[in-house]
Each structure stands twice: as structure tokens, then as C-alpha cells.
Design a protein around this motif. Structure first.
Motif, PDB file in Angstrom:
ATOM      1  N   SER A 137       0.501   3.568   0.092  1.00 25.92           N
ATOM      2  CA  SER A 137       0.699   4.010  -1.285  1.00 25.92           C
ATOM      3  C   SER A 137       0.383   2.885  -2.269  1.00 25.92           C
ATOM      4  O   SER A 137       0.299   1.708  -1.895  1.00 25.92           O
ATOM      5  CB  SER A 137       2.147   4.448  -1.482  1.00 25.92           C
ATOM      6  OG  SER A 137       3.017   3.340  -1.335  1.00 25.92           O
ATOM      7  N   ARG A 138       0.215   3.252  -3.522  1.00 23.67           N
ATOM      8  CA  ARG A 138      -0.023   2.264  -4.584  1.00 23.67           C
ATOM      9  C   ARG A 138       1.177   1.328  -4.694  1.00 23.67           C
ATOM     10  O   ARG A 138       1.021   0.125  -4.917  1.00 23.67           O
ATOM     11  CB  ARG A 138      -0.275   2.996  -5.916  1.00 23.67           C
ATOM     12  CG  ARG A 138      -0.453   2.091  -7.102  1.00 23.67           C
ATOM     13  CD  ARG A 138      -1.756   1.355  -7.000  1.00 23.67           C
ATOM     14  NE  ARG A 138      -1.870   0.377  -8.055  1.00 23.67           N
ATOM     15  CZ  ARG A 138      -2.982  -0.245  -8.347  1.00 23.67           C
ATOM     16  NH1 ARG A 138      -4.080   0.012  -7.690  1.00 23.67           N
ATOM     17  NH2 ARG A 138      -3.019  -1.126  -9.304  1.00 23.67           N
ATOM     18  N   GLU A 139       2.355   1.877  -4.520  1.00 27.60           N
ATOM     19  CA  GLU A 139       3.578   1.079  -4.607  1.00 27.60           C
ATOM     20  C   GLU A 139       3.593  -0.009  -3.532  1.00 27.60           C
ATOM     21  O   GLU A 139       3.907  -1.164  -3.812  1.00 27.60           O
ATOM     22  CB  GLU A 139       4.782   2.007  -4.449  1.00 27.60           C
ATOM     23  CG  GLU A 139       6.109   1.306  -4.600  1.00 27.60           C
ATOM     24  CD  GLU A 139       7.280   2.248  -4.370  1.00 27.60           C
ATOM     25  OE1 GLU A 139       8.417   1.785  -4.581  1.00 27.60           O
ATOM     26  OE2 GLU A 139       7.078   3.411  -3.987  1.00 27.60           O
ATOM     27  N   LEU A 140       3.217   0.346  -2.318  1.00 28.30           N
ATOM     28  CA  LEU A 140       3.169  -0.626  -1.230  1.00 28.30           C
ATOM     29  C   LEU A 140       2.046  -1.636  -1.451  1.00 28.30           C
ATOM     30  O   LEU A 140       2.219  -2.830  -1.202  1.00 28.30           O
ATOM     31  CB  LEU A 140       2.992   0.084   0.112  1.00 28.30           C
ATOM     32  CG  LEU A 140       2.930  -0.795   1.355  1.00 28.30           C
ATOM     33  CD1 LEU A 140       4.158  -1.693   1.460  1.00 28.30           C
ATOM     34  CD2 LEU A 140       2.785   0.060   2.600  1.00 28.30           C
ATOM     35  N   PHE A 141       0.918  -1.191  -1.948  1.00 27.90           N
ATOM     36  CA  PHE A 141      -0.201  -2.082  -2.267  1.00 27.90           C
ATOM     37  C   PHE A 141       0.224  -3.104  -3.328  1.00 27.90           C
ATOM     38  O   PHE A 141      -0.018  -4.305  -3.169  1.00 27.90           O
ATOM     39  CB  PHE A 141      -1.389  -1.260  -2.754  1.00 27.90           C
ATOM     40  CG  PHE A 141      -2.604  -2.066  -3.099  1.00 27.90           C
ATOM     41  CD1 PHE A 141      -3.359  -2.669  -2.113  1.00 27.90           C
ATOM     42  CD2 PHE A 141      -2.999  -2.205  -4.413  1.00 27.90           C
ATOM     43  CE1 PHE A 141      -4.490  -3.404  -2.427  1.00 27.90           C
ATOM     44  CE2 PHE A 141      -4.123  -2.935  -4.743  1.00 27.90           C
ATOM     45  CZ  PHE A 141      -4.873  -3.545  -3.740  1.00 27.90           C
ATOM     46  N   ASP A 142       0.887  -2.634  -4.380  1.00 30.54           N
ATOM     47  CA  ASP A 142       1.370  -3.543  -5.433  1.00 30.54           C
ATOM     48  C   ASP A 142       2.409  -4.518  -4.892  1.00 30.54           C
ATOM     49  O   ASP A 142       2.456  -5.682  -5.298  1.00 30.54           O
ATOM     50  CB  ASP A 142       1.945  -2.742  -6.601  1.00 30.54           C
ATOM     51  CG  ASP A 142       0.869  -2.016  -7.388  1.00 30.54           C
ATOM     52  OD1 ASP A 142      -0.308  -2.419  -7.296  1.00 30.54           O
ATOM     53  OD2 ASP A 142       1.206  -1.045  -8.087  1.00 30.54           O
ATOM     54  N   TYR A 143       3.249  -4.038  -3.984  1.00 32.99           N
ATOM     55  CA  TYR A 143       4.257  -4.903  -3.367  1.00 32.99           C
ATOM     56  C   TYR A 143       3.571  -6.028  -2.582  1.00 32.99           C
ATOM     57  O   TYR A 143       3.973  -7.187  -2.685  1.00 32.99           O
ATOM     58  CB  TYR A 143       5.167  -4.080  -2.446  1.00 32.99           C
ATOM     59  CG  TYR A 143       6.161  -4.914  -1.678  1.00 32.99           C
ATOM     60  CD1 TYR A 143       7.344  -5.332  -2.267  1.00 32.99           C
ATOM     61  CD2 TYR A 143       5.914  -5.296  -0.356  1.00 32.99           C
ATOM     62  CE1 TYR A 143       8.258  -6.101  -1.571  1.00 32.99           C
ATOM     63  CE2 TYR A 143       6.816  -6.069   0.340  1.00 32.99           C
ATOM     64  CZ  TYR A 143       7.997  -6.467  -0.267  1.00 32.99           C
ATOM     65  OH  TYR A 143       8.887  -7.244   0.427  1.00 32.99           O
ATOM     66  N   CYS A 144       2.539  -5.703  -1.824  1.00 36.44           N
ATOM     67  CA  CYS A 144       1.806  -6.706  -1.050  1.00 36.44           C
ATOM     68  C   CYS A 144       1.152  -7.747  -1.958  1.00 36.44           C
ATOM     69  O   CYS A 144       1.132  -8.932  -1.639  1.00 36.44           O
ATOM     70  CB  CYS A 144       0.752  -6.036  -0.174  1.00 36.44           C
ATOM     71  SG  CYS A 144       1.437  -5.063   1.167  1.00 36.44           S
ATOM     72  N   ILE A 145       0.647  -7.291  -3.082  1.00 34.92           N
ATOM     73  CA  ILE A 145       0.039  -8.227  -4.044  1.00 34.92           C
ATOM     74  C   ILE A 145       1.109  -9.112  -4.670  1.00 34.92           C
ATOM     75  O   ILE A 145       0.933 -10.327  -4.789  1.00 34.92           O
ATOM     76  CB  ILE A 145      -0.753  -7.454  -5.112  1.00 34.92           C
ATOM     77  CG1 ILE A 145      -2.002  -6.849  -4.477  1.00 34.92           C
ATOM     78  CG2 ILE A 145      -1.112  -8.347  -6.287  1.00 34.92           C
ATOM     79  CD1 ILE A 145      -2.762  -5.919  -5.376  1.00 34.92           C
ATOM     80  N   LYS A 146       2.233  -8.513  -5.053  1.00 37.23           N
ATOM     81  CA  LYS A 146       3.320  -9.260  -5.690  1.00 37.23           C
ATOM     82  C   LYS A 146       3.887 -10.318  -4.743  1.00 37.23           C
ATOM     83  O   LYS A 146       4.218 -11.425  -5.166  1.00 37.23           O
ATOM     84  CB  LYS A 146       4.422  -8.301  -6.122  1.00 37.23           C
ATOM     85  CG  LYS A 146       5.547  -8.953  -6.848  1.00 37.23           C
ATOM     86  CD  LYS A 146       6.598  -7.939  -7.241  1.00 37.23           C
ATOM     87  CE  LYS A 146       7.804  -8.633  -7.809  1.00 37.23           C
ATOM     88  NZ  LYS A 146       8.962  -7.755  -7.839  1.00 37.23           N
TER      89      LYS A 146
END
Length: 144
Positions: free
Chosen positions: A71-80
Motif C-alpha cells: 500500500s501507499r501507506e507502507l511505501f511511505d513508512y519505508c521511505i520515512k
């Protein structure tokens, strides 16, 4: 007085799916960092670290952009959490840079003649049988 511990926000749903692969890559990264470097040039000692960094970033990029498995949420978490390199992923979205190995290969200030790295030259333009190895990351040709 001891350190103040801050609790991290728990990872989003789906993280448990990618966690084993990320843990394995982190283990490989620690091994690469501890690997003895006697007899190697300074840049050669860093090559395994660049490769693992590229592999981890490509894994997350492919899961989100190519396979649409996270998900986008998980992708953003990985980037953060700095599990992936956003600058490298931004280049992968541009035409001609889909297989870029590292950002140092396209920085002209890191080369002798203010050009891009030798690994960015297409293999069809090189001499037959010539083995090319990037000075920065050890890549053998990421231009295709």
C-alpha cells in the motif's frame, strides 16, 4: 540520567510480508560493513554496501510501482524509516535511468572529464570484449 526512549509508530499492515526480506538485507549489510578490507582499494571495500543498498531500494520500488503488492501507506513508512532511497527511486521513474545503480554514476563532478560514469555508456557503444567496471560502485553497466 538515562536516554529518553521514544516509541516508534507501529508499522502499517502488510509490513510483516516484507519484513523477512528486509531483515535478510539488513543482515547482509552488517556483514558487508564488517567484512575485512585489507588488500582492497577504498572504493572496492564500499562496493558490496552499494549493491545491497540498491537491492533493498529496488525491492521496495518494485513492490509498490511494478507489482502493486504494498500500500501507499507502507511505501511511505519505508521511505520515512529510510529503508529506501527516494532520490534513486525518483531517477528510476525517468526514461533512460530505469536501471541506474547509484546516484554517483550520474554526477559529473565525480569523474575526470566532467561526464557521467563509464557504466552509463551502452554496451553496444563499447569495444567488443571490453569489461567495464564502475569506479564508484563496481557496476558492470547499468545503462542497458
Amino acid at each position: 540520567m538515562g536516554k529518553v526512549r521514544r516509541t516508534k509508530k507501529p508499522p502499517p499492515d502488510g509490513y510483516e510480508m516484507i519484513e523477512p526480506t528486509l531483515e535478510e538485507l539488513n543482515r547482509k549489510m552488517r556483514e558487508a560493513e564488517r567484512e575485512p578490507h585489507e588488500g582492497k582499494r577504498k572504493v572496492e571495500a564500499e562496493w558490496p554496501i552499494f549493491r545491497i543498498h540498491h537491492q533493498r531500494t529496488r525491492y521496495i520500488f518494485d513492490l509498490y510501482h511494478k507489482r502493486k503488492a504494498i500500500s501507499r501507506e507502507l511505501f511511505d513508512y519505508c521511505i520515512k524509516e529510510k529503508l529506501a532511497d527516494t532520490s534513486l527511486m525518483a531517477k528510476w521513474k525517468k526514461q533512460g535511468y530505469e536501471n541506474l545503480c547509484c546516484l554517483r554514476c550520474i554526477q559529473s563532478r565525480d569523474t575526470n572529464f566532467a561526464t557521467s560514469c563509464i557504466c552509463r555508456v551502452p554496451k553496444s557503444k563499447l569495444e567488443e570484449g571490453k569489461i567495464v567496471e564502475c569506479q564508484n560502485c563496481g557496476c558492470r553497466g547499468c545503462s542497458g
